[in-house]
Design a protein around this motif. Structure first.
Motif, mmCIF file in Angstrom:
data_model
loop_
_atom_site.group_PDB
_atom_site.id
_atom_site.type_symbol
_atom_site.label_atom_id
_atom_site.label_comp_id
_atom_site.label_asym_id
_atom_site.label_seq_id
_atom_site.Cartn_x
_atom_site.Cartn_y
_atom_site.Cartn_z
ATOM 1 N N THR A 147 -10.712 15.554 -9.411
ATOM 2 C CA THR A 147 -9.389 15.789 -9.978
ATOM 3 C C THR A 147 -8.436 16.199 -8.870
ATOM 4 N N VAL A 148 -7.250 15.591 -8.863
ATOM 5 C CA VAL A 148 -6.216 15.970 -7.901
ATOM 6 C C VAL A 148 -4.980 16.379 -8.702
ATOM 7 N N LEU A 149 -4.565 17.636 -8.547
ATOM 8 C CA LEU A 149 -3.345 18.140 -9.178
ATOM 9 C C LEU A 149 -2.211 17.982 -8.186
ATOM 10 N N ILE A 150 -1.178 17.253 -8.586
ATOM 11 C CA ILE A 150 -0.053 17.020 -7.681
ATOM 12 C C ILE A 150 1.234 17.446 -8.380
ATOM 13 N N LEU A 151 1.901 18.426 -7.789
ATOM 14 C CA LEU A 151 3.207 18.859 -8.265
ATOM 15 C C LEU A 151 4.270 18.307 -7.318
ATOM 16 N N PRO A 152 5.528 18.275 -7.743
ATOM 17 C CA PRO A 152 6.576 17.651 -6.927
ATOM 18 C C PRO A 152 6.714 18.195 -5.510
ATOM 19 N N ASP A 153 6.363 19.456 -5.274
ATOM 20 C CA ASP A 153 6.541 20.002 -3.927
ATOM 21 C C ASP A 153 5.396 19.651 -2.970
ATOM 22 N N ALA A 154 4.394 18.930 -3.441
ATOM 23 C CA ALA A 154 3.280 18.524 -2.577
ATOM 24 C C ALA A 154 3.560 17.202 -1.869
ATOM 25 N N LEU A 155 4.628 16.518 -2.268
ATOM 26 C CA LEU A 155 4.996 15.227 -1.689
ATOM 27 C C LEU A 155 6.503 15.151 -1.534
ATOM 28 N N GLU A 156 6.945 14.195 -0.730
ATOM 29 C CA GLU A 156 8.371 13.894 -0.669
ATOM 30 C C GLU A 156 8.794 13.354 -2.040
ATOM 31 N N PRO A 157 10.008 13.628 -2.500
ATOM 32 C CA PRO A 157 10.431 13.197 -3.842
ATOM 33 C C PRO A 157 10.260 11.697 -4.100
ATOM 34 N N GLU A 158 10.609 10.865 -3.135
ATOM 35 C CA GLU A 158 10.479 9.418 -3.336
ATOM 36 C C GLU A 158 9.014 8.996 -3.448
ATOM 37 N N LEU A 159 8.147 9.603 -2.652
ATOM 38 C CA LEU A 159 6.718 9.280 -2.730
ATOM 39 C C LEU A 159 6.119 9.754 -4.049
ATOM 40 N N PHE A 160 6.570 10.918 -4.535
ATOM 41 C CA PHE A 160 6.080 11.414 -5.828
ATOM 42 C C PHE A 160 6.494 10.451 -6.948
ATOM 43 N N GLY A 190 -8.439 6.036 -16.582
ATOM 44 C CA GLY A 190 -7.337 5.857 -17.513
ATOM 45 C C GLY A 190 -6.869 7.140 -18.156
ATOM 46 N N SER A 191 -7.650 8.206 -18.026
ATOM 47 C CA SER A 191 -7.262 9.480 -18.619
ATOM 48 C C SER A 191 -6.439 10.348 -17.671
ATOM 49 N N SER A 192 -5.973 9.776 -16.571
ATOM 50 C CA SER A 192 -5.062 10.504 -15.682
ATOM 51 C C SER A 192 -3.776 10.830 -16.445
ATOM 52 N N PHE A 193 -3.116 11.918 -16.036
ATOM 53 C CA PHE A 193 -1.945 12.424 -16.747
ATOM 54 C C PHE A 193 -0.738 12.363 -15.813
ATOM 55 N N VAL A 194 0.335 11.740 -16.280
ATOM 56 C CA VAL A 194 1.514 11.536 -15.430
ATOM 57 C C VAL A 194 2.767 12.015 -16.147
ATOM 58 N N THR A 195 3.470 12.982 -15.539
ATOM 59 C CA THR A 195 4.791 13.411 -16.022
ATOM 60 C C THR A 195 5.675 13.643 -14.799
ATOM 61 N N SER A 196 6.922 13.973 -15.040
ATOM 62 C CA SER A 196 7.852 14.187 -13.924
ATOM 63 C C SER A 196 7.609 15.509 -13.208
ATOM 64 N N TYR A 197 6.919 16.450 -13.823
ATOM 65 C CA TYR A 197 6.696 17.758 -13.216
ATOM 66 C C TYR A 197 5.252 18.014 -12.820
ATOM 67 N N MET A 199 0.843 -1.181 0.000
ATOM 68 C CA MET A 199 0.000 0.000 0.000
ATOM 69 C C MET A 199 0.891 1.247 0.000
ATOM 70 N N LEU A 200 0.481 2.223 -0.779
ATOM 71 C CA LEU A 200 1.195 3.492 -0.888
ATOM 72 C C LEU A 200 0.317 4.576 -0.262
ATOM 73 N N ARG A 201 0.752 5.143 0.865
ATOM 74 C CA ARG A 201 -0.020 6.182 1.557
ATOM 75 C C ARG A 201 0.642 7.526 1.315
ATOM 76 N N LEU A 202 -0.132 8.463 0.755
ATOM 77 C CA LEU A 202 0.397 9.775 0.396
ATOM 78 C C LEU A 202 -0.369 10.864 1.126
ATOM 79 N N SER A 203 0.302 11.640 1.936
ATOM 80 C CA SER A 203 -0.289 12.809 2.586
ATOM 81 C C SER A 203 0.110 14.023 1.766
ATOM 82 N N LEU A 204 -0.863 14.669 1.151
ATOM 83 C CA LEU A 204 -0.590 15.795 0.263
ATOM 84 C C LEU A 204 -0.436 17.081 1.068
ATOM 85 N N LYS A 205 0.628 17.825 0.783
ATOM 86 C CA LYS A 205 0.887 19.109 1.413
ATOM 87 C C LYS A 205 0.429 20.212 0.463
ATOM 88 N N SER A 206 0.425 21.435 0.956
ATOM 89 C CA SER A 206 0.136 22.554 0.067
ATOM 90 C C SER A 206 1.306 22.712 -0.906
#
Length: 154
Positions: free
Chosen positions: A114-127, A91-98, A1-8
């Motif tokens: 819809t959840v917009l997630i940028l790299p600074d909202a998670l720890e790098p490894e979790l992202f 299946g229409s989710s969008f995934v890139t490195s940024y 299981m992958l648990r992600l707590s999203l930050k601002s």
């Protein structure tokens, strides 16, 4: 299981602010009556405040603040108010490195979240783990929706 707590996200806040400023600039240069420019500017300011508080800072009670991704592909989301929902990843989710845009469909609703997630909202490894999980999930476990267009071919 992958648990992600999203930050601002400061990056998302800056992007939203720049987009709204660009729209306000367009309103300023278009030949419209002054009262209409003021009205459109107020609407843009309200839109910016709503976008920042809901998406970038995740302050609304309905803002998604936690994702729990299961190995089998299921996802449990938790909102700021503490409500939990079982959802499926579209299946229409969008995934890139940024930028990662996760489209979620609650089992008991027709509405897509819809959840917009940028790299600074998670720890790098979790992202990174989220991106890998989504690419594996979208690539093998989910059929893209018929109306997904180019985004369904991630």
């Amino acid at each position: 299981m992958l648990r992600l707590s999203l930050k601002s996200s400061r990056q998302l806040a800056a992007g939203l602010a720049l987009e709204h400023l660009a729209a306000a600039g367009c309103v300023a240069i278009v030949p419209l009556p002054f009262w209409l420019k003021i009205l459109l500017s107020v609407i843009l300011a309200a839109s910016l405040i709503q976008s920042l508080t809901r998406e970038a800072w995740r302050m609304w009670p309905s803002s998604i603040v936690e994702l729990q991704c299961e190995r089998e592909g299921g996802v449990l989301i938790k909102t700021r108010s503490g409500k939990e929902f079982e959802v499926r990843v579209l299946g229409s989710s969008f995934v890139t490195s940024y930028l990662t845009i996760v489209l979620l469909k609650p089992n008991a609703s027709r509405r897509v979240r819809t959840v917009l997630i940028l790299p600074d909202a998670l720890e790098p490894e979790l992202f990174r783990q989220l991106r890998v999980w989504l690419k594996w999930r979208v690539g093998r476990g989910v059929e893209p929706e018929a109306s997904a267009g180019w985004a369904g071919r991630v």
